[in-house]
Design a protein around this motif. Structure first.
Motif, PDB file in Angstrom:
ATOM      1  N   ILE A  86       0.846  -1.194   0.000  1.00 31.93           N
ATOM      2  CA  ILE A  86       0.000   0.000   0.000  1.00 31.93           C
ATOM      3  C   ILE A  86       0.881   1.244   0.000  1.00 31.93           C
ATOM      4  O   ILE A  86       1.758   1.408   0.845  1.00 31.93           O
ATOM      5  CB  ILE A  86      -0.899   0.038   1.244  1.00 31.93           C
ATOM      6  CG1 ILE A  86      -1.787  -1.202   1.309  1.00 31.93           C
ATOM      7  CG2 ILE A  86      -1.749   1.311   1.265  1.00 31.93           C
ATOM      8  CD1 ILE A  86      -2.469  -1.389   2.662  1.00 31.93           C
ATOM      9  N   ALA A  88       0.487   5.602  -0.249  1.00 35.69           N
ATOM     10  CA  ALA A  88      -0.507   6.672  -0.124  1.00 35.69           C
ATOM     11  C   ALA A  88       0.185   8.023  -0.122  1.00 35.69           C
ATOM     12  O   ALA A  88       1.352   8.143   0.265  1.00 35.69           O
ATOM     13  CB  ALA A  88      -1.325   6.498   1.155  1.00 35.69           C
ATOM     14  N   VAL A 126      -4.563   6.533  -2.754  1.00 37.62           N
ATOM     15  CA  VAL A 126      -4.007   5.276  -2.259  1.00 37.62           C
ATOM     16  C   VAL A 126      -3.808   4.337  -3.437  1.00 37.62           C
ATOM     17  O   VAL A 126      -4.636   4.284  -4.355  1.00 37.62           O
ATOM     18  CB  VAL A 126      -4.917   4.631  -1.182  1.00 37.62           C
ATOM     19  CG1 VAL A 126      -6.317   4.373  -1.701  1.00 37.62           C
ATOM     20  CG2 VAL A 126      -4.293   3.363  -0.636  1.00 37.62           C
ATOM     21  N   VAL A 128      -2.328   0.272  -4.498  1.00 37.71           N
ATOM     22  CA  VAL A 128      -1.848  -1.044  -4.092  1.00 37.71           C
ATOM     23  C   VAL A 128      -1.048  -1.625  -5.256  1.00 37.71           C
ATOM     24  O   VAL A 128      -1.518  -1.636  -6.398  1.00 37.71           O
ATOM     25  CB  VAL A 128      -2.995  -2.002  -3.716  1.00 37.71           C
ATOM     26  CG1 VAL A 128      -2.440  -3.383  -3.365  1.00 37.71           C
ATOM     27  CG2 VAL A 128      -3.790  -1.441  -2.542  1.00 37.71           C
ATOM     28  N   HIS A 137      -5.981   1.621  -7.566  1.00 37.59           N
ATOM     29  CA  HIS A 137      -5.803   2.905  -6.913  1.00 37.59           C
ATOM     30  C   HIS A 137      -7.144   3.591  -6.727  1.00 37.59           C
ATOM     31  O   HIS A 137      -8.141   3.249  -7.384  1.00 37.59           O
ATOM     32  CB  HIS A 137      -4.837   3.804  -7.689  1.00 37.59           C
ATOM     33  CG  HIS A 137      -5.460   4.533  -8.836  1.00 37.59           C
ATOM     34  ND1 HIS A 137      -5.798   3.917 -10.030  1.00 37.59           N
ATOM     35  CD2 HIS A 137      -5.823   5.839  -8.956  1.00 37.59           C
ATOM     36  CE1 HIS A 137      -6.325   4.810 -10.846  1.00 37.59           C
ATOM     37  NE2 HIS A 137      -6.360   5.982 -10.226  1.00 37.59           N
ATOM     38  N   HIS A 138      -7.162   4.566  -5.842  1.00 41.41           N
ATOM     39  CA  HIS A 138      -8.375   5.329  -5.566  1.00 41.41           C
ATOM     40  C   HIS A 138      -7.969   6.721  -5.091  1.00 41.41           C
ATOM     41  O   HIS A 138      -7.001   6.881  -4.347  1.00 41.41           O
ATOM     42  CB  HIS A 138      -9.205   4.644  -4.481  1.00 41.41           C
ATOM     43  CG  HIS A 138     -10.502   5.340  -4.180  1.00 41.41           C
ATOM     44  ND1 HIS A 138     -11.647   5.133  -4.910  1.00 41.41           N
ATOM     45  CD2 HIS A 138     -10.821   6.264  -3.228  1.00 41.41           C
ATOM     46  CE1 HIS A 138     -12.622   5.877  -4.424  1.00 41.41           C
ATOM     47  NE2 HIS A 138     -12.153   6.579  -3.405  1.00 41.41           N
ATOM     48  N   LEU A 200     -10.195   1.068   0.240  1.00 39.60           N
ATOM     49  CA  LEU A 200      -9.036   0.186   0.395  1.00 39.60           C
ATOM     50  C   LEU A 200      -9.435  -1.115   1.077  1.00 39.60           C
ATOM     51  O   LEU A 200      -9.006  -2.203   0.665  1.00 39.60           O
ATOM     52  CB  LEU A 200      -7.944   0.893   1.191  1.00 39.60           C
ATOM     53  CG  LEU A 200      -6.705   0.051   1.524  1.00 39.60           C
ATOM     54  CD1 LEU A 200      -6.002  -0.414   0.263  1.00 39.60           C
ATOM     55  CD2 LEU A 200      -5.741   0.842   2.413  1.00 39.60           C
TER      56      LEU A 200
END
Length: 212
Positions: A86, A88, A126, A128, A137-138, A200
């Motif tokens: 992860i 961020a 974020v 991954v 992602h987001h 997430l």
């Protein structure tokens, strides 16, 4: 007398270890409190130089946050290809100006003076990664209005939170006494803390890191 909460009971089968590519105490605490066991690995990334370069190229704050989150995740993922990593990053935009985390108490006080009486935007991204490549992602945003702050309050606030003022781009801790800084907050609480947690956790459930 209530029983102590054990969030680790909600962890999944653990086929893949989960690594947080960050030195952020807040993000680590958030993930562990939510029941996602994580190993901490802080990547060596010169964020300031990349921010300057990307801004010169016309990148948006959201694009910069995602780029930095992905770079952190991929850096650790290449060393830990078996893990879900992860990454961020959070950007603070005040009327077109981007803030970095303050490095000193004086820097934190300066941030708070600039934010006083104004609305700003937080952009939290974020990512991954697995095997050195981004797989998800987001990005989420929040809008925050800071009330007018007196010098006396700024000094007392910084006395109260100590070095935690250096942990966030805005020099505030909304989850504690930092709530006193604001008139309104529009957006997800976790986004303000620097990690879009709920999307997430949804992703981690699909990958067996949490119970369905």
């Amino acid at each position: 007398m209530s029983a102590e909460i054990d969030p680790t009971r909600l962890a999944g089968a653990g086929e893949k270890p989960v690594v947080l590519a960050s030195g952020s105490r807040t993000r680590a605490e958030m993930l562990r409190a939510a029941g996602l066991p994580v190993e901490i690995r802080k990547p060596s990334v010169d964020e300031s130089e990349f921010k300057r370069s990307l801004r010169a190229e016309g990148a948006s704050a959201a694009e910069v946050a995602t780029f930095l989150a992905e770079m952190k995740a991929n850096t650790i993922s290449r060393a830990r290809p078996e893990a879900l990593v992860i990454g961020a990053d959070q950007m603070l935009d005040l009327e077109g100006s981007w803030f970095d985390k303050p490095e000193t108490r004086d820097g934190a006080a300066d941030h708070l003076r600039k934010l006083s009486g104004k609305r700003h935007t937080l952009i939290s991204s974020v990512v991954v990664s697995a095997g050195g490549t981004r797989i998800w992602h987001h990005v989420a945003t929040a809008s925050l209005l800071v009330r007018p702050l007196s010098e006396d309050f700024i000094s007392a606030y910084l006395d109260a939170i100590g070095d935690r003022a250096l942990d966030s781009v805005g020099a505030y801790q909304l989850e504690s006494v930092g709530a006193q800084l604001f008139t309104s907050v529009e957006g997800d609480f976790f986004t303000v803390l620097g990690l879009p947690l709920l999307p997430l956790l949804d992703f981690m459930r699909t990958h067996g890191a949490l119970r369905v």
